[in-house]
Enzyme design. Structure first.
Site, short mmCIF file in Angstrom:
data_model
loop_
_atom_site.label_atom_id
_atom_site.label_comp_id
_atom_site.label_asym_id
_atom_site.label_seq_id
_atom_site.Cartn_x
_atom_site.Cartn_y
_atom_site.Cartn_z
N ARG A 125 45.73 31.97 34.45
CA ARG A 125 46.74 31.55 35.42
C ARG A 125 46.25 31.70 36.85
O ARG A 125 46.79 31.12 37.77
CB ARG A 125 48.01 32.38 35.24
CG ARG A 125 48.93 31.81 34.18
CD ARG A 125 50.29 32.47 34.20
NE ARG A 125 50.82 32.51 32.85
CZ ARG A 125 50.59 33.48 31.98
NH1 ARG A 125 49.88 34.52 32.32
NH2 ARG A 125 51.09 33.42 30.77
N ASP B 198 18.63 39.36 44.82
CA ASP B 198 19.47 40.41 45.41
C ASP B 198 18.73 41.76 45.29
O ASP B 198 19.34 42.80 45.09
CB ASP B 198 20.85 40.47 44.73
CG ASP B 198 21.87 41.27 45.53
OD1 ASP B 198 21.62 41.55 46.72
OD2 ASP B 198 22.92 41.63 44.96
ZN LIG Z 1 22.92 41.32 48.36
#
Ligand SMILES: [Zn+2]
Length: 411
Positions: A251, A298
């Site tokens: 939802r 990252d």
């Molecule tokens: Zn990062």
């Protein structure tokens, strides 16, 4: 935006002139013998050439081989373009947020020997003075061609989805503050990650888009509608899709569905086996299509270095078995990934087609950075940035601008 931000000053003029600075490209050295890398499976944008060849003349890829060219036999190997990492915080024990210029170069080199020939340095949340100073330091490395730009991850992110960023230093994305960082990067700001639902978020997205800086949606608590609004305002990247954002609900589809369904958005994925379940990775690939995925690391300091205690900005991180977590709270704190491992995993474990993996590691991020005319594929005229992989997709060689960073040991 000009009214809100005040009259255009000389800093902005400089920024406009240099918003996408041309990387210095040395002319081919005349005393270097051109060579032909032959016999490999060469991954081109149009498909895979069996027993193809790449001609390297000086720092560039050439279309035809000069008569004096020397041949290097790469039969049984893969030749792919050098990897482009748009989200990377450090490696080799060095941090892009806190290290000296020598440390930063060490971090860059660590990733380079793993195939990343184009790298954007990411900072983590810090106070504004610290980050503007940092931007100055990193912009010098960009000027000399060692970095492809700077990505500011934080401080304009949501405390609800802060991940490994210090909460007390977070702030709303006031366009004037965001602008300060962009200006401090002297034309080398490549990307800013924002929680666009926060006050000032949408105006900041518009300002960034206007200045040719990528507005990335991430560390966000936005819902579906708020995310659509940010994309309409000019945001074009999802910072590590799935991580540090509300999960997909039936939802409440949240940011994930909005980011996956919009053709204007490229989604970053951390393919280290820790940040994402392989099925989530597959889902992203299927829905976005191979042209809209960018594999990122990252990475933090421990990448290419080892387990132990590290600092990520002001926060302490424990790395065990290659997984980085905050000492306090246990949040995942970046990765220890290098892009050669992301490549091998994508092909051998995720079973993605090699051409799609190459797009996600090279062409797509190069296009995002506006550098596809120079890097991101093995087409003649581009920089001779390439990676040699063996039949099992293990890294064998890395070349950057015609120089071996890792020379393949053959036969
Ligand atoms: Zn990062």
């Amino acid at each position: 935006m000009a009214n809100a931000l005040g009259a255009r000053d000389s800093a902005e003029e400089r920024l406009r002139r240099g918003a996408r600075p041309a990387t210095p490209h040395p002319q081919p050295a005349t005393d270097k013998v051109p060579f032909i890398l032959s016999g490999a499976h060469v991954v081109m944008p149009t498909g895979i050439l069996q027993e193809g060849q790449v001609i390297v003349d000086g720092s560039r890829i050439a279309g035809t081989a000069p008569e004096n060219a020397r041949s290097i036999d790469l039969t049984g190997h893969w030749l792919v373009p050098g990897f482009v990492d748009i989200h990377n915080h450090g490696g080799g024990g060095a941090s892009f947020t806190s290290g000296t210029p020598e440390d930063v170069l060490k971090g860059i080199h660590t990733h380079r020997v793993h195939g990343t020939t184009t790298l954007v340095a990411s900072t983590v949340t810090g106070d504004m003075d610290f980050l503007t100073h940092r931007a100055g330091l990193l912009s010098e490395l960009a000027e000399q061609g060692d970095l492809a730009g700077i990505h500011f991850e934080g401080p304009f992110i949501s405390p609800c989805r802060k991940g490994a960023h210090s909460e007390e230093l977070l702030r709303h994305p006031d366009p004037a503050d965001v602008r300060k960082l962009v200006d401090a990067a002297r034309g080398h700001a490549a990307m800013v990650t924002l929680a666009t639902e926060l006050p000032g978020g949408i105006d900041s997205v518009r300002m960034l888009a206007e200045h040719g800086v990528i507005a990335a949606i991430g560390h966000t608590d936005a819902d579906y509608e708020q995310t659509v609004e940010a994309i309409d305002a000019g945001a074009t990247v999802a910072t590590h899709l799935f991580n540090a954002m509300p999960p997909l609900g039936h939802r409440e589809p949240g940011p994930i569905v909005a980011l996956l369904e919009d053709e204007r958005v490229t989604v970053e994925l951390i393919n280290d086996g820790t940040h994402l379940h392989p099925a989530s990775l597959e889902l992203a690939f299927r829905h976005a299509g191979a042209d809209r995925v960018a594999f990122i690391t990252d990475a933090m300091d421990a990448a290419g270095f080892g387990d132990g205690r590290y600092m990520l900005g002001p926060l302490e991180v424990e790395v065990a078995d290659g997984v980085a977590r905050l000492v306090e709270g246990g949040s995942i704190a970046g990765s220890t990934l290098t892009l050669d491992r992301a490549f091998k995993r994508a092909v051998t474990i995720d079973r993605l087609p090699v051409g799609d993996v190459v797009a996600a590691l090279s062409a797509n991020p190069a296009k995002l950075l506006g550098r596809y005319d120079r890097v991101g594929s093995l087409e003649p005229g581009k920089d001779a940035d390439l990676v040699v992989l063996d039949a099992d997709f293990g890294l064998k060689g890395v070349m950057r601008r015609g120089e071996w960073v890792v020379e393949p040991q053959l036969g």
